[in-house]
Every structure is written in structure tokens, then in C-alpha cells.
Design a protein around this motif. Structure first.
Motif, PDB file in Angstrom:
ATOM      1  N   VAL A   1     -35.950  13.006   7.573  1.00  0.00           N
ATOM      2  CA  VAL A   1     -36.390  12.076   8.624  1.00  0.00           C
ATOM      3  C   VAL A   1     -37.129  10.888   8.003  1.00  0.00           C
ATOM      4  O   VAL A   1     -36.892   9.726   8.373  1.00  0.00           O
ATOM      5  CB  VAL A   1     -37.294  12.794   9.648  1.00  0.00           C
ATOM      6  CG1 VAL A   1     -37.844  11.802  10.663  1.00  0.00           C
ATOM      7  CG2 VAL A   1     -36.520  13.904  10.364  1.00  0.00           C
ATOM      8  N   LEU A   2     -38.037  11.175   7.062  1.00  0.00           N
ATOM      9  CA  LEU A   2     -38.818  10.117   6.420  1.00  0.00           C
ATOM     10  C   LEU A   2     -37.923   9.122   5.689  1.00  0.00           C
ATOM     11  O   LEU A   2     -38.020   7.905   5.898  1.00  0.00           O
ATOM     12  CB  LEU A   2     -39.804  10.738   5.418  1.00  0.00           C
ATOM     13  CG  LEU A   2     -41.188  11.142   5.920  1.00  0.00           C
ATOM     14  CD1 LEU A   2     -41.949  11.860   4.825  1.00  0.00           C
ATOM     15  CD2 LEU A   2     -41.970   9.928   6.389  1.00  0.00           C
ATOM     16  N   ILE A   3     -37.072   9.631   4.815  1.00  0.00           N
ATOM     17  CA  ILE A   3     -36.226   8.753   4.010  1.00  0.00           C
ATOM     18  C   ILE A   3     -35.120   8.126   4.851  1.00  0.00           C
ATOM     19  O   ILE A   3     -34.768   6.954   4.653  1.00  0.00           O
ATOM     20  CB  ILE A   3     -35.625   9.533   2.826  1.00  0.00           C
ATOM     21  CG1 ILE A   3     -36.745  10.050   1.921  1.00  0.00           C
ATOM     22  CG2 ILE A   3     -34.685   8.649   2.025  1.00  0.00           C
ATOM     23  CD1 ILE A   3     -37.669   8.956   1.393  1.00  0.00           C
ATOM     24  N   GLY A   4     -34.602   8.870   5.816  1.00  0.00           N
ATOM     25  CA  GLY A   4     -33.601   8.304   6.715  1.00  0.00           C
ATOM     26  C   GLY A   4     -34.158   7.124   7.495  1.00  0.00           C
ATOM     27  O   GLY A   4     -33.499   6.084   7.641  1.00  0.00           O
ATOM     28  N   GLY A   5     -35.387   7.287   7.995  1.00  0.00           N
ATOM     29  CA  GLY A   5     -36.039   6.191   8.713  1.00  0.00           C
ATOM     30  C   GLY A   5     -36.271   4.994   7.807  1.00  0.00           C
ATOM     31  O   GLY A   5     -36.035   3.841   8.199  1.00  0.00           O
ATOM     32  N   ALA A   6     -36.717   5.247   6.571  1.00  0.00           N
ATOM     33  CA  ALA A   6     -36.978   4.159   5.617  1.00  0.00           C
ATOM     34  C   ALA A   6     -35.699   3.389   5.295  1.00  0.00           C
ATOM     35  O   ALA A   6     -35.710   2.154   5.198  1.00  0.00           O
ATOM     36  CB  ALA A   6     -37.590   4.729   4.344  1.00  0.00           C
ATOM     37  N   LEU A   7     -34.599   4.105   5.126  1.00  0.00           N
ATOM     38  CA  LEU A   7     -33.307   3.447   4.871  1.00  0.00           C
ATOM     39  C   LEU A   7     -32.880   2.584   6.059  1.00  0.00           C
ATOM     40  O   LEU A   7     -32.411   1.448   5.895  1.00  0.00           O
ATOM     41  CB  LEU A   7     -32.227   4.501   4.591  1.00  0.00           C
ATOM     42  CG  LEU A   7     -32.114   5.019   3.152  1.00  0.00           C
ATOM     43  CD1 LEU A   7     -31.184   6.215   3.102  1.00  0.00           C
ATOM     44  CD2 LEU A   7     -31.602   3.900   2.225  1.00  0.00           C
TER      45      LEU A   7
END
Length: 564
Positions: A59-65
Motif C-alpha cells: 500500500v505504501l509503495i503503491g501509493g508513492a508510485l
């Protein structure tokens, strides 16, 4: 209020002594009731027999991308602008609005002409362009009242940095390297760069939807942009539910990971350095730390910001300087270290989980260190003085860069260079005491630097606690209302947890509090993604204001910053 707070704290000490004597029992009971929550938040999705990925990390990295792509690489294109904003280059338009200072208004042209001829006192232009209030205003105060907010860009940045720069940079990096090897550093940097976009997005919303009290006190953060922002989108009920969830999680996180864990690690390093023994050593340290924290948090965000703007640059400066000394003394090995980092990032040879294992460790530590996407920083940044919400979002993107790309990378380089021959660490074998390993690395080049590192750990812990006290207080006020009694109850509880954290072994309590912090990711990322069009609109508005000022200056207008 200060006397009441300290009196209540002293009355609570006997109860804390009892808690200290029943540590194991408390920890066991706590684990029985909260273990399910911890397991749920940190559940690892199995992609194969050899590696698993925590869903919260996805969720964290997906949101950042998503934010990096949606805002057209704002983490790169906005970097120079961020430095200019922190320097105060656009302070005038942020206080008074670009149209009043550099628009086509005849009054503006007249005042600027007088400024050119030195016929107008600088205080008068401030009063002329400030928001007018019934009955007039004092010249010495109108500058701060012309834009909502309590702190400057730099103060907001250091207040937020103080909550992220800390043990994650010292201990967390060492742990990541022990598991994932040098290659974990590469993915840590990637996590920091992507996190810049997340910080930009959430901190823009923090300013956009903040509440400002009659006395000028600012109340902001995900609780407010989830309720107000999603209500504008026609999803008021969902927004309210997500906001309540976030408020509960941020309170839990402020008591645990933002408080008890910090106090516990600081006490452990202090007692170890000075070889203090006995059951009450940590208790006494906790009481002293609680008193120091109390002195700061009583003053609210203004006091917190005034302390962090001095403490954070100082302690980070000492740490970075020591790292630079070590890297300078071993300059001929830096290229070899980067070669190991690059090679390890794409091979993962000899490391548990291989390439994917290295990637997960680096991204996980990077994301967990800078807290991008967690939403916590939006609470501190929401208190800034500006008329353009995106201005603070742009400043906030510097935070993951400083925290992860610079400080975490320097720690990693020091450890890699001093461990070339495997003197104190074998890659692929997890270590538990990250601070000790980092201390060994620094001591190998700068004898007895572990003493300075201990002081840095205590300062890092102290600054993290005072910033998280503000985060938790905002969540507390959102749930229970704004008032002196409400404030007092939260602050007493927070200070009690400082002493508890320093004096007992935490175990399951810390697992739960960490889970609370990363549970904040879920409601926050959902809300920020839904409100992305609002952020884009605010960014365009601010960049247009900057362009308008630059065009006016090119046409011969006076830069009002030079006269205010």
C-alpha cells in the motif's frame, strides 16, 4: 497548567513503579489481547516459498508510485523550488497573495513605485497588503496575522523531520544491511525518492483542509482532510469513518512507537554507556526525560517548532559530520562501496530471499524510516503560515530526501566501508541491536564516538517524542474535543508513557504500537488518492503565483521580500 501537569505526574510515579515490577505479566496479557491486530497489520502475503511481502508495504509503495506518476515526477521537478521556498524566496506572496503584490492593481503599482524611490516605509506595505481586521492592528504583529498558521516553512519541516530522523536512521539501516546486505541501500534510496511524492500530496492536503481557531491555533492532519475533503466529494460518511480510524491509530502510535519505544531505546543506551545497573536506573532516566518533554509540549506547536528547529539540525549535523569524516578518511573505498550496493541490489547472492529479499528489506526500512504515506507529517506541516497549501507540500518533499536518501545512505556507507572484511557483521544474518552495530562501525574510525552516538540517540528520541506528542494531541482533540481539561488528560498520559517506556521491557506493547502507526497508512492513502485532483489544482495555483511573481520581476517590479 505547568504545575498541575508536573503534580499529576509525581502522583503517578508509585503506579509506574508497580508497573515496572510486573513487566512480564503486563506484556503477556497485552500480547493475548492485541496479537491479532499486530498479525493483521503486518501480515505478509506469500508470493512464493522463498519470499513474502507485508501488505502494508504494498500500500505504501503503491501509493508513492501513483503520486509520483500522477503529479508528473514532482519529487524531481519540485526539488529546486522546495529549496527556494524554505529559503523564503516566495514568502511575500505566501503571506499576502500574488495579486496584491504583483498583480495589475493600481494601488500595488503605486506602492511598488514608492518602494523603488524609498518613499514608503517597509512596515506600511506590510500593513497595506495584510488582511484587514476591524479596529486595525499592531504593525509588529500584522506580518504573522496576514496568513493563517503558527510556524514558518523551516520550522514545520524540522518539526516533521524530528519525528522521522532518529533510530530508524541509526539502528534500522544496520538491521536492513544485516538481512539484505549492501544492496538493500539501493532500494532504501528508491523508497526515499518515491516517498517524496507521498509527502508532497498529504502535506498539501494538511494545509488545504486545516481548521484555524479564533486564537490562531491550527488543527490539521488527515483527520480534517478526510472529513472535509471527502465530504466535498460526496463521501462524507466514509470520510468521517476513515478520520476516526486515523485518529485512534495516531493516538496509539503517539503513546507507543512515538514515545515508549523512543524512551526505552534512549534509556537502554544511556544506562549501558554509563554502566548503570539496578531496577530503578531506567525509571529515574524516564522521570528526567518526562520532565524535559513536559517543559516543551506545554507550549504547543510553537514551542515544539522552536526547539526542533535548533535540535534537529544540530544533532543531524553532528551525525552527518562524523559520517563525512569516516567517508573522507576512506575516500578510496567509496566507489567500491557503491559497487557493492549496485551489485547487491540486483543479485541478492547469499542473502535470504535473494533479489526480492534485498528489495523488500531496503524498501521496507526506507518507507518505515521516513513515514511517507503514513500521514503523520501532514499534522505538523498543517501549522505553517501560508496562503498556498501546495507551498508546504513542496517543502515537505524534502523530508524523505534528507531522512532516507542522505542520512540513511551515509549510515549504510559507513557500515559497508568499515565492514569490508566482515569484521563485525555477516550479511544475511539478522542482528537485533542495530545501534550497537552502527556504534562499532563509527568507533572503528573515530574512537569513543559511541559516546557521541548515545547522546545523538537520546536527542533523536527526545525530538521524536515531542513531535509525536503533537500528532497524538491532534488526534485526541479530534475525538474528544478542544479544551484545557482535554489537553491536560492527554499530556499526563503521554508523560506517564515516557516513564513506562524507559523503565520496563516492552515486547508486545511495542509490536502493537508499531502496528498502530502503520495502520494509519490505510485511511490516509485511501483519502489522499481520492483527493488527488484537489492537490493538482492547488499545485497549479501555486506554480502560477510563482510564475506571475517572476514575470513581474522581469518587467522591473520590486521584489517585496527585499523590503519586508
Amino acid at each position: 497548567m505547568k504545575k498541575k501537569l508536573l503534580s499529576l505526574l509525581l502522583l503517578a510515579i508509585p503506579a509506574l513503579c508497580f508497573a515496572q515490577s510486573t513487566t512480564d505479566k503486563i506484556d503477556s496479557i497485552f500480547k493475548d489481547y492485541t496479537g491479532w491486530f499486530v498479525d493483521a497489520i503486518f501480515y505478509e502475503i506469500p508470493f512464493s516459498d522463498t519470499f513474502q511481502i507485508p501488505w502494508v508495504l504494498i500500500v505504501l509503495i503503491g501509493g508513492a508510485l501513483y503520486f509520483t506518476i500522477y503529479f508528473k515526477l514532482i519529487n524531481i521537478t519540485g526539488f529546486v523550488t522546495a529549496l527556494q521556498v524554505v529559503r523564503g524566496k516566495y514568502e511575500d506572496i505566501e503571506k499576502h497573495g500574488v495579486d496584491k503584490l504583483y498583480g495589475d492593481d493600481a494601488q500595488s503599482e503605486d506602492i511598488l513605485e514608492k518602494l523603488k524611490n524609498n518613499d514608503l516605509d517597509s512596515d506600511i506595505i506590510v500593513k497595506s497588503y495584510g488582511d484587514q481586521t476591524p479596529g486595525g492592528d499592531a504593525i509588529e504583529t500584522i506580518r504573522d496575522e496576514s496568513a493563517d498558521g503558527e510556524v514558518s516553512h523551516f520550522q514545520a519541516l524540522t518539526a516533521a523531520l524530528s519525528a522521522t530522523v532518529g533510530l530508524g536512521n541509526i539502528a534500522g539501516v544496520a538491521v536492513a544491511l544485516s538481512i539484505g546486505g549492501p544492496g538493500a541501500t539501493f532500494w532504501m534510496i528508491i523508497a526515499g525518492l518515491l516517498g517524496m511524492a507521498s509527502k508532497f500530496a498529504e502535506c498539501t492536503l494538511g494545509v488545504k483542509y486545516r481548521d484555524v481557531g479564533e486564537d490562531g491555533t491550527v488543527y490539521g492532519g488527515p483527520m480534517y482532510y478526510l472529513t472535509k475533503g471527502l465530504k466535498e466529494k460526496g463521501a462524507g460518511k466514509i470520510g468521517k469513518f476513515l478520520a476516526i480510524l486515523f485518529a485512534i491509530f495516531v493516538i496509539g502510535g503517539s503513546f507507543g512507537g512515538g514515545n515508549m519505544f523512543q524512551a526505552n531505546q534512549a534509556a537502554a543506551q544511556f544506562t549501558k554507556l554509563f554502566e548503570l545497573t539496578g531496577p530503578n536506573a531506567g525509571l529515574y532516566f524516564g522521570i528526567v526525560m518526562a520532565v524535559l518533554v513536559a517543559v516543551v509540549i506545554i507550549g504547543g506547536i510553537k514551542r515544539i517548532a522552536s526547539v526542533t528547529e535548533k535540535v534537529v539540525p544540530f544533532m543531524a549535523g553532528i551525525y552527518v559530520l562524523a559520517a563525512l569524516i569516516i567517508l573522507g578518511a576512506n575516500w578510496h573505498l567509496i566507489d567500491d562501496a557503491f559497487a557493492l550496493i549496485y551489485h547487491g541490489a540486483f543479485s541478492g547472492l547469499g542473502i535470504a530471499g535473494g533479489l526480492i529479499g534485498v528489495m523488500i528489506q531496503g524498501i521496507r526500512r526506507g518507507a518505515f524510516s521516513n513515514e511517507a504515506g503514513v500521514g503523520s507529517a501532514a499534522i505538523a506541516h498543517s501549522a505553517v503560515r501560508t496562503k498556498y497549501p501546495a507551498s508546504e507540500g513542496i517543502v515537505a518533499l524534502l523530508e524523505p530526501f534528507i531522512d532516507t536518501v542522505i542520512i540513511c545512505t551515509m549510515t549504510a556507507l559507513v557500515i559497508i566501508i568499515t565492514n569490508f572484511d566482515g569484521q563485525f557483521m555477516q550479511y544475511g544474518v539478522e542482528i537485533k541491536e542495530g545501534v550497537e552495530l552502527t556504534a562499532i562501525a563509527f568507533d572503528s574510525v573515530i574512537p569513543h564516538f559511541s559516546i557521541v552516538l548515545t547522546i545523538a540517540v537520546i536527542l533523536f528520541a527526545f525530538s521524536t517524542m515531542i513531535s509525536w506528542s503533537y500528532y497524538g494531541m491532534q488526534g485526541w482533540k479530534f475525538l474528544f474535543g478542544k479544551g484545557k481539561i482535554t489537553d491536560l488528560v492527554y499530556k499526563v498520559l503521554f508523560l506517564m508513557f515516557v516513564i513506562i517506556g524507559a523503565s520496563i521491557s516492552l515486547g508486545a506493547v511495542i509490536d502493537f504500537s508499531d502496528a498502530m502507526i502503520f495502520a494509519m497508512v490505510v485511511p490516509n492513502i485511501i483519502g489522499v488518492i481520492m483527493l488527488s485532483p484537489v492537490i493538482k489544482k492547488e499545485l497549479k495555483k501555486y506554480m502560477n503565483a510563482i510564475d506571475k511573481k517572476e514575470e513581474a520581476l522581469e518587467d522591473g517590479a520590486v521584489d517585496v521580500n527585499d523590503h519586508i
